[in-house]
Design a protein around this motif. Structure first.
Motif, PDB file in Angstrom:
ATOM      1  N   THR A 275       0.890  -1.049   0.036  1.00 26.75           N
ATOM      2  CA  THR A 275      -0.291  -0.090   0.097  1.00 26.75           C
ATOM      3  C   THR A 275       1.241   1.035  -0.120  1.00 26.75           C
ATOM      4  O   THR A 275       0.479   2.472  -0.174  1.00 26.75           O
ATOM      5  CB  THR A 275      -1.023  -0.113   0.892  1.00 26.75           C
ATOM      6  N   GLY A 277       1.720   4.651   1.094  1.00 23.25           N
ATOM      7  CA  GLY A 277       0.641   5.328   1.221  1.00 23.25           C
ATOM      8  C   GLY A 277      -0.910   5.535   1.613  1.00 23.25           C
ATOM      9  O   GLY A 277      -1.205   6.556   0.903  1.00 23.25           O
ATOM     10  N   ALA A 278      -0.813   4.602   0.155  1.00 20.99           N
ATOM     11  CA  ALA A 278      -2.490   4.711  -0.969  1.00 20.99           C
ATOM     12  C   ALA A 278      -2.938   3.451  -0.752  1.00 20.99           C
ATOM     13  O   ALA A 278      -2.941   2.443   0.154  1.00 20.99           O
ATOM     14  CB  ALA A 278      -2.035   5.422  -2.362  1.00 20.99           C
ATOM     15  N   ASN A 279      -3.829   3.000  -1.642  1.00 22.46           N
ATOM     16  CA  ASN A 279      -4.985   1.426  -1.604  1.00 22.46           C
ATOM     17  C   ASN A 279      -4.178   0.516  -2.296  1.00 22.46           C
ATOM     18  O   ASN A 279      -3.218   1.012  -2.150  1.00 22.46           O
ATOM     19  CB  ASN A 279      -6.040   2.279  -2.743  1.00 22.46           C
TER      20      ASN A 279
ATOM     21  N   GLN B 128      -7.633  -0.114   5.122  1.00 28.51           N
ATOM     22  CA  GLN B 128      -6.443   0.674   4.209  1.00 28.51           C
ATOM     23  C   GLN B 128      -6.675   1.666   4.226  1.00 28.51           C
ATOM     24  O   GLN B 128      -6.176   2.748   4.121  1.00 28.51           O
ATOM     25  CB  GLN B 128      -5.564  -0.028   3.230  1.00 28.51           C
ATOM     26  N   VAL B 132      -6.301   5.408   4.697  1.00 29.30           N
ATOM     27  CA  VAL B 132      -5.459   6.479   4.018  1.00 29.30           C
ATOM     28  C   VAL B 132      -6.729   7.859   4.130  1.00 29.30           C
ATOM     29  O   VAL B 132      -6.227   9.043   3.713  1.00 29.30           O
ATOM     30  CB  VAL B 132      -5.450   5.938   2.488  1.00 29.30           C
ATOM     31  N   LYS B 135      -4.938   9.754   6.505  1.00 28.67           N
ATOM     32  CA  LYS B 135      -4.438   9.759   6.334  1.00 28.67           C
ATOM     33  C   LYS B 135      -4.172  11.549   5.057  1.00 28.67           C
ATOM     34  O   LYS B 135      -3.880  13.004   5.495  1.00 28.67           O
ATOM     35  CB  LYS B 135      -3.667   9.384   5.735  1.00 28.67           C
ATOM     36  N   THR B 150       0.087   4.791   7.277  1.00 28.90           N
ATOM     37  CA  THR B 150      -0.947   3.858   7.071  1.00 28.90           C
ATOM     38  C   THR B 150      -0.838   2.453   7.331  1.00 28.90           C
ATOM     39  O   THR B 150      -0.771   2.040   6.635  1.00 28.90           O
ATOM     40  CB  THR B 150      -2.208   4.300   6.107  1.00 28.90           C
TER      41      THR B 150
END
Lengths: 448, 181
Positions: A275, A277-279, B128, B132, B135, B150
């Motif tokens: 991930t 910092g994202a999906n 997640q 996010v 974040k 995250t």
């Protein structure tokens, strides 16, 4: 430990049987010895249309060899639970043969037995078990199988599973999957364990125990290693552990999540979900943590990768269309195409090892069920009846799917044949079982 | 919702400016944030005539007290199948943003969680997405990615034996965890 088996011919056939009052109920309770007193409960509500009748006679064996169930009982249970065999009840027979010369064939022909197995067990000078078995064709009065095994006493049940596999192959023409193993995760409060057990649920051994979550166990194609996700570093990290040495290595520990390991068929790399910092997105990575390659690039969730058996594609779950559906992408990356179209929620794709079927979980009007789709024809069948079935995994012979089913507020293991004819439930008395993964055929400790 | 959020953000930034007037970065933030707020007001058809002006009441003594209380709050709860941050948590997030901006060396982990419904890996991905979302809110208030990680526990810390949407509410959350805690 209580094992509970339920067989039926699918909801429709079961209803028909019930309506006509022809349902056969059979309950067998056996007391097992060992450190844990346990009972095995078997309930049969039907089976395949044409079951093969066989008689599996007690082996001639020294009293001290059968520490749990006897060989013939383990073999009989395997064959019966496959749904393809009917085990002939021999309790009323006056004298049971233990070698072919003693068999009076007309008696067994009268009981409609097609196959009859006789055998014996000896303990060798160095304490090993010498198991010999012959399976006879009752009509022709000729031998079908002659098998000999010499194994440590600890492999008593394993020999029975090997024999069951041979009988299954002889009569059905298909390989069995009795002498295989499964892995699954248990959770009891904050204690998580990764277990490896025989395919019938016996001989469970703990591979990992942790007070942090463990998820997503995946067998290496050669059955010697397990990939899984551990939260021991307070975040999901992908490990690979050797079953026999206990050696474990971090394969993926990048910023964010590292999860959903899936082995490439050649065992050289893993598909993982990272991930940063994202999906969640799909990547592939070598077992040494090198050669990281991004496979999907989207702003959506892409997860639960599964390599196609030819290694060409990675199938995965994505919500790129709004609701989660199964898609595929070339394993090296490329254009993504959608695989599932029926139903508003399809997740957790897994292949049959022969590449013929894809199994996954469908949300069918609020209940999560095991679906199977023939890849060539696209025909989709719902196989399970549970409200919260999860984590389907194919047997190495591509005939049976193991999954978890929620019963009485906890998850238990269940199996269903790919034709939907036979369902079983294996439930343990304590703990919550999740994410079963059926190991490969090569995983058996076969040393005969 | 976005409009109120932005106004809350301005309030926080203004407060931050007032309490720490020597920090030039925050003055710059305020000047960037203001026109966005106006644009969104217009887009929503509210306050387009510039008559109905919203009052932002800044009482720094009161804010300071609130900060301490809000900073102690480390959980952001979500609706079923949603990663949208509810209005009631925007002050909480803004206070953490302010703290992180004032402590550039401090790192925070946002741990996403879900209830038990659905599969383990898909829930991990959904958790997640919630992490996010928090974040992104912190980023919006100026907190750089270098201070934030995250991660998602998915359903792994969810209450067991919870079959319906209602009992899973405490599980649908993001935990704000400061490094070393």
């Amino acid at each position: 430990m209580i094992f509970h088996f339920l067989h039926d011919k699918g909801a429709l056939m079961l209803n028909l049987l019930r309506r006509h009052g022809q349902m056969i109920g059979l309950t067998i309770c056996l007391l097992m010895s060992g450190s844990v007193q346990a009972a095995l409960e078997v309930e049969i509500n039907g089976g395949a249309a044409q079951m093969i009748p066989v008689a599996i006679l007690p082996f001639a064996e020294p009293l001290n060899t059968a520490n749990k169930q006897h060989l013939h009982e383990v073999i009989s249970n395997d064959l019966k639970n496959s749904g393809l065999f009917r085990i002939i009840n021999t309790s009323g027979m006056p004298a049971l043969p233990t070698e072919p010369s003693q068999i009076r064939y007309p008696e067994w022909a009268a009981l409609k037995a097609q196959g009859l197995s006789v055998g014996d067990v000896q303990v060798t000078a160095n304490g090993q078990l010498k198991v010999s078995v012959q399976v006879m064709d009752v009509l022709r009065q000729t031998p079908l199988l002659q098998l000999n095994y010499t194994v440590p006493t600890s492999q008593y049940r394993h020999v029975a599973h090997l024999i069951a596999d041979e009988i299954y192959l002889k009569f059905t023409g298909q390989p069995g999957a009795f002498a295989t193993r499964i892995a699954y995760v248990t959770r009891a409060g904050k204690r998580f364990t990764l277990q490896v057990a025989d395919a019938d649920g016996y001989n469970a051994q703990t591979l990992v125990a942790s007070n942090e979550p463990i998820i997503s166990p995946a067998w290496s194609p050669d059955g010697t290693r397990m990939a899984y996700v551990s939260y021991e570093k307070k975040k999901p990290v992908v490990f690979v552990q050797s079953l026999y040495t206990g050696e474990r290595k971090v394969v993926a520990n990048f910023k964010g999540n590292n999860s959903a390991p899936a082995w490439s068929p050649d065992g050289s790399k893993l598909a993982v979900v990272l991930t940063y910092g994202a999906n969640s997105q799909l990547y592939t990575i070598s077992l040494d943590g090198q050669n990281l390659q991004q496979v999907t690039k989207s702003n959506h969730i892409d997860t639960e990768p599964a390599f196609s058996p030819d290694g060409q594609y990675i199938y995965f779950t994505s919500d790129r269309g709004g609701r989660p559906q199964i898609y595929k992408v070339p394993a090296a990356g490329g254009s993504v195409s959608r695989v599932t179209f029926e139903g508003g929620y399809n997740v957790s794709p897994r292949f049959s090892p022969d590449g013929r079927y894809l199994t996954y979980i469908r949300n069918d009007g609020g209940s999560f069920k095991v679906a199977v789709q023939e890849l060539a024809g696209g025909d989709v069948k719902l196989l399970s009846i549970g409200a919260q079935d999860e984590s389907p995994s194919f047997a190495p012979n591509s005939r049976t799917i193991m999954y978890t089913s929620r019963v009485g507020g906890r998850n238990t293991l269940a199996t269903v044949t790919v034709d939907g004819l036979v369902r079983q439930r294996l439930s343990e008395a304590s703990g919550d079982i999740r994410e079963p993964a059926w190991g490969p055929a090569q995983a058996s400790k076969n040393n005969h | 919702m976005k409009q109120l959020w932005t106004i809350a953000a301005i309030a926080v930034v203004l407060t931050a400016c007032k309490s720490t007037p020597m920090n030039p970065a925050k003055v710059e933030d305020a000047s960037i944030t203001r026109p966005i707020a106006k644009e969104q007001s217009n887009a929503n058809g509210n306050a387009s005539d510039n008559i109905n002006i919203k009052t932002v009441d800044i009482d720094t003594t009161k804010e300071a007290q609130l900060d301490a209380a809000e900073l102690a709050k480390r959980q952001v709860f979500f609706d079923y199948d949603s990663d949208a941050i509810r209005e009631e948590y925007k002050t909480l997030i803004a206070n953490h943003a302010k703290y992180l901006l004032a402590h550039a060396q401090t790192k925070v982990v946002l741990q996403g969680n879900t209830d038990e419904r659905g599969t383990h890996e898909y829930n991990l991905a959904l958790g997640q997405r919630r992490a996010v979302a928090v974040k992104t809110a912190l980023n919006f208030l100026g907190v750089p990615d270098s201070q934030i990680e995250t991660v998602s526990y998915g359903e792994e810390r969810a209450k067991q034996n919870c079959a319906d949407v209602a009992c899973g509410q405490p599980d649908r959350r993001v935990d704000i965890v400061y490094a070393g805690q």
